[in-house]
Scaffold this motif. Structure first.
Motif, mmCIF file in Angstrom:
data_model
loop_
_atom_site.group_PDB
_atom_site.id
_atom_site.type_symbol
_atom_site.label_atom_id
_atom_site.label_comp_id
_atom_site.label_asym_id
_atom_site.label_seq_id
_atom_site.Cartn_x
_atom_site.Cartn_y
_atom_site.Cartn_z
ATOM 1 N N GLY A 1 0.820 -1.218 0.000
ATOM 2 C CA GLY A 1 0.000 0.000 0.000
ATOM 3 C C GLY A 1 0.849 1.261 0.000
ATOM 4 O O GLY A 1 0.656 2.155 -0.833
ATOM 5 N N MET A 2 1.818 1.334 0.920
ATOM 6 C CA MET A 2 2.642 2.548 1.015
ATOM 7 C C MET A 2 3.587 2.681 -0.170
ATOM 8 O O MET A 2 3.850 3.783 -0.646
ATOM 9 N N ASN A 3 4.101 1.556 -0.653
ATOM 10 C CA ASN A 3 4.992 1.644 -1.818
ATOM 11 C C ASN A 3 4.217 2.104 -3.053
ATOM 12 O O ASN A 3 4.750 2.835 -3.896
ATOM 13 N N ALA A 4 2.931 1.716 -3.137
ATOM 14 C CA ALA A 4 2.089 2.174 -4.261
ATOM 15 C C ALA A 4 1.815 3.674 -4.152
ATOM 16 O O ALA A 4 1.827 4.393 -5.161
ATOM 17 N N VAL A 5 1.581 4.169 -2.933
ATOM 18 C CA VAL A 5 1.383 5.613 -2.724
ATOM 19 C C VAL A 5 2.645 6.365 -3.153
ATOM 20 O O VAL A 5 2.587 7.379 -3.863
ATOM 21 N N ALA A 6 3.809 5.845 -2.740
ATOM 22 C CA ALA A 6 5.085 6.492 -3.097
ATOM 23 C C ALA A 6 5.267 6.530 -4.615
ATOM 24 O O ALA A 6 5.683 7.549 -5.181
ATOM 25 N N ASP A 7 4.934 5.426 -5.289
ATOM 26 C CA ASP A 7 5.042 5.394 -6.760
ATOM 27 C C ASP A 7 4.128 6.442 -7.393
ATOM 28 O O ASP A 7 4.510 7.126 -8.347
ATOM 29 N N ALA A 8 2.909 6.556 -6.865
ATOM 30 C CA ALA A 8 1.910 7.457 -7.469
ATOM 31 C C ALA A 8 2.329 8.915 -7.387
ATOM 32 O O ALA A 8 1.948 9.726 -8.230
ATOM 33 N N ILE A 9 3.115 9.273 -6.353
ATOM 34 C CA ILE A 9 3.545 10.680 -6.253
ATOM 35 C C ILE A 9 4.971 10.867 -6.798
ATOM 36 O O ILE A 9 5.619 11.876 -6.554
ATOM 37 N N ASN A 10 5.441 9.853 -7.556
ATOM 38 C CA ASN A 10 6.770 9.904 -8.187
ATOM 39 C C ASN A 10 7.910 10.002 -7.179
ATOM 40 O O ASN A 10 8.917 10.683 -7.424
ATOM 41 N N ALA A 11 7.762 9.361 -6.032
ATOM 42 C CA ALA A 11 8.843 9.328 -5.042
ATOM 43 C C ALA A 11 9.855 8.252 -5.425
ATOM 44 O O ALA A 11 9.490 7.250 -6.040
ATOM 45 N N THR A 12 11.110 8.467 -5.085
ATOM 46 C CA THR A 12 12.149 7.479 -5.380
ATOM 47 C C THR A 12 12.926 7.159 -4.101
ATOM 48 O O THR A 12 13.116 8.032 -3.251
ATOM 49 N N VAL A 13 13.388 5.920 -3.993
ATOM 50 C CA VAL A 13 14.118 5.503 -2.792
ATOM 51 C C VAL A 13 15.456 6.234 -2.722
ATOM 52 O O VAL A 13 16.230 6.223 -3.675
ATOM 53 N N ASN A 14 15.728 6.891 -1.583
ATOM 54 C CA ASN A 14 17.019 7.574 -1.431
ATOM 55 C C ASN A 14 17.869 7.031 -0.286
ATOM 56 O O ASN A 14 19.040 7.357 -0.173
ATOM 57 N N ARG A 15 17.270 6.216 0.582
ATOM 58 C CA ARG A 15 18.044 5.561 1.655
ATOM 59 C C ARG A 15 17.431 4.189 1.902
ATOM 60 O O ARG A 15 16.209 4.045 1.885
ATOM 61 N N VAL A 16 18.282 3.202 2.143
ATOM 62 C CA VAL A 16 17.807 1.854 2.468
ATOM 63 C C VAL A 16 18.473 1.421 3.771
ATOM 64 O O VAL A 16 19.701 1.530 3.925
ATOM 65 N N TYR A 17 17.653 0.963 4.707
ATOM 66 C CA TYR A 17 18.137 0.434 5.985
ATOM 67 C C TYR A 17 17.844 -1.066 6.023
ATOM 68 O O TYR A 17 16.794 -1.486 5.555
ATOM 69 N N GLN A 18 18.755 -1.809 6.607
ATOM 70 C CA GLN A 18 18.573 -3.263 6.664
ATOM 71 C C GLN A 18 18.593 -3.747 8.104
ATOM 72 O O GLN A 18 19.454 -3.331 8.890
ATOM 73 N N ILE A 19 17.620 -4.602 8.447
ATOM 74 C CA ILE A 19 17.620 -5.266 9.740
ATOM 75 C C ILE A 19 18.061 -6.709 9.513
ATOM 76 O O ILE A 19 17.620 -7.357 8.563
ATOM 77 N N TYR A 20 18.964 -7.168 10.377
ATOM 78 C CA TYR A 20 19.572 -8.492 10.217
ATOM 79 C C TYR A 20 19.150 -9.417 11.352
ATOM 80 O O TYR A 20 18.848 -8.954 12.447
ATOM 81 N N ASP A 21 19.192 -10.730 11.092
ATOM 82 C CA ASP A 21 19.056 -11.644 12.209
ATOM 83 C C ASP A 21 20.026 -12.812 12.100
ATOM 84 O O ASP A 21 20.625 -13.069 11.049
ATOM 85 N N LYS A 22 20.168 -13.492 13.238
ATOM 86 C CA LYS A 22 21.136 -14.588 13.321
ATOM 87 C C LYS A 22 20.674 -15.520 14.446
ATOM 88 O O LYS A 22 20.319 -15.043 15.527
#
Length: 389
Positions: free
Chosen positions: A365-386
């Motif tokens: 849902g939120m990624n579709a909203v971002a696409d509709a307003i022409n937003a682009t990813v500028n930072r990516v955070y990663q959560i890890y597990d072990k």
């Protein structure tokens, strides 16, 4: 290898105030050369780590560690367990046996390794069989390790770390569990025609009312908004409910940087069902303050807060009640709130760009909203597990 990189590394659990000060100060020393690092206010950094100040400790416990070599502090890490997270369903990312780590700073890979050994040993000793991180104590603070978007300083409440840390974390056997995306969007000239049509149709619907918050009733409004948040996000990966005392704490922390025209509540048939919070980017001031409001920084800050001019704003939180999620109404309300805030922000604050995040990589849902307003990813955070054997 330089001389100060030689010698045994010793790990010390943080005990008193002096240790805690060292824990906070180390981040300033190690990141000082990074032009994109924004120093936090030291008082806030201390409060985050202090039972009695941070209400997370009412349902969580933490052990902080310092690494030293040749008498110098060369690294830090936190290991922590959130009892509310242990009660969450396993398929939502947390669950029984899951402990966390965070607040990693290290001079080199050898130091990072020694810190991870200490943090994982502590988690095992507390009966945990899985380590998930990084979380800056709570999932609601600064979750994730920055893996993309190192070039520019983050906006308010977004983390930043050395690009080296990813390799060091992965060398310890951590595997990606989830990505959190931050989107950038140009807002000065408005959104595509499709969005404008959706907003116009929503405005004709008598069941919908989009209102500003009333700062005179701030505590009640904060409770209303964060109540919607607890419902809206309850099925999200990593969700841990905010307690009443955490809601009051967040409200108090945000009160000075909250502006009525930058927050909207959407009502349907008279009932509040959605909200959107936008914050001016206080980081543009903090980046030069070196963590202190003294001697004159507090005056600069107060002056700016009277009427902040901010080229970039951040949307840290928005939510629609669960009963409406994935419906056309949910996206109508989202677009209406975004557009109303955009108009006021451009007109009154000189805003040109917005940041929207964090957004889970699988939040359609939120990624579709971002696409509709022409937003682009500028930072990516990663959560890890072990798994902890």
């Amino acid at each position: 290898m330089t001389a100060h990189n030689e010698g045994p590394i010793t790990i010390h659990p943080v005990k008193g105030k002096a240790d805690k000060r060292e824990f906070v100060e180390l981040a300033f020393r190690l990141n000082r050369g990074d032009p994109a690092w924004v120093p936090p206010l030291k008082g806030e950094a201390f409060d985050l780590l202090t039972p009695g100040k941070n209400p997370w400790f009412e349902h969580g416990r933490a052990q902080l560690f310092l690494a030293r070599r040749n008498g110098r502090t060369v690294g830090r890490i936190s290991a922590h367990i959130d009892d509310l997270a242990l009660q969450q369903p396993v398929e939502q990312g947390m669950g029984p046996g899951t402990g966390n780590w965070g607040l990693l700073e290290a001079e080199d890979a050898e130091v990072a390794h020694a810190l991870f050994v200490a943090a994982e040993d502590w988690l095992r000793g507390q009966g945990m069989h899985r380590s998930l991180g990084p979380l800056s104590i709570s999932i609601w603070d600064e979750p994730g390790l920055l893996i993309q978007g190192f070039e520019t300083p983050p906006t308010i409440m977004l983390g930043h770390n050395s690009p080296l840390y990813r390799g060091w974390v992965e060398a310890e056997g951590y595997k990606p569990a989830k990505q959190l995306l931050n989107y950038g969007v140009e807002v000065r000239d408005g959104f595509p025609p499709l969005v404008n049509r959706i907003v116009a149709a929503g405005e004709k619907n008598p069941r919908i009312r989009i209102r500003k918050v009333d700062k005179k009733k701030f505590d009640a409004e904060a409770q209303l908004i964060l109540g919607i948040l607890n419902d809206a996000w309850s099925d999200n990966w990593g969700f841990v409910p905010l307690t009443d005392s955490e809601i009051a704490f967040v409200g108090k922390k945000l009160k000075d940087i909250v502006f009525e025209d930058l927050i909207r509540v959407a009502e349907l048939d008279g009932q509040p069902v959605a909200f959107m919070i936008v914050l001016p980017n206080i980081n543009q001031l903090l980046i030069d303050m070196d963590g202190s409001l003294l001697p004159f920084n507090w005056a600069r800050l107060l002056w700016w807060l009277r009427k902040p001019k901010s080229k970039r704003l951040r949307v840290p939180l928005m939510g629609v009640v669960k009963s409406l999620q994935n419906s056309r109404m949910a996206s109508t309300l989202a677009f209406m709130m975004i557009e109303y805030i955009r108009r006021d922000a451009v007109r009154d604050y000189g805003v040109e760009e917005g940041d929207i995040g964090w957004v889970l990589d699988d939040n359609q849902g939120m990624n579709a909203v971002a696409d509709a307003i022409n937003a682009t990813v500028n930072r990516v955070y990663q959560i890890y597990d072990k798994p902890l054997a």
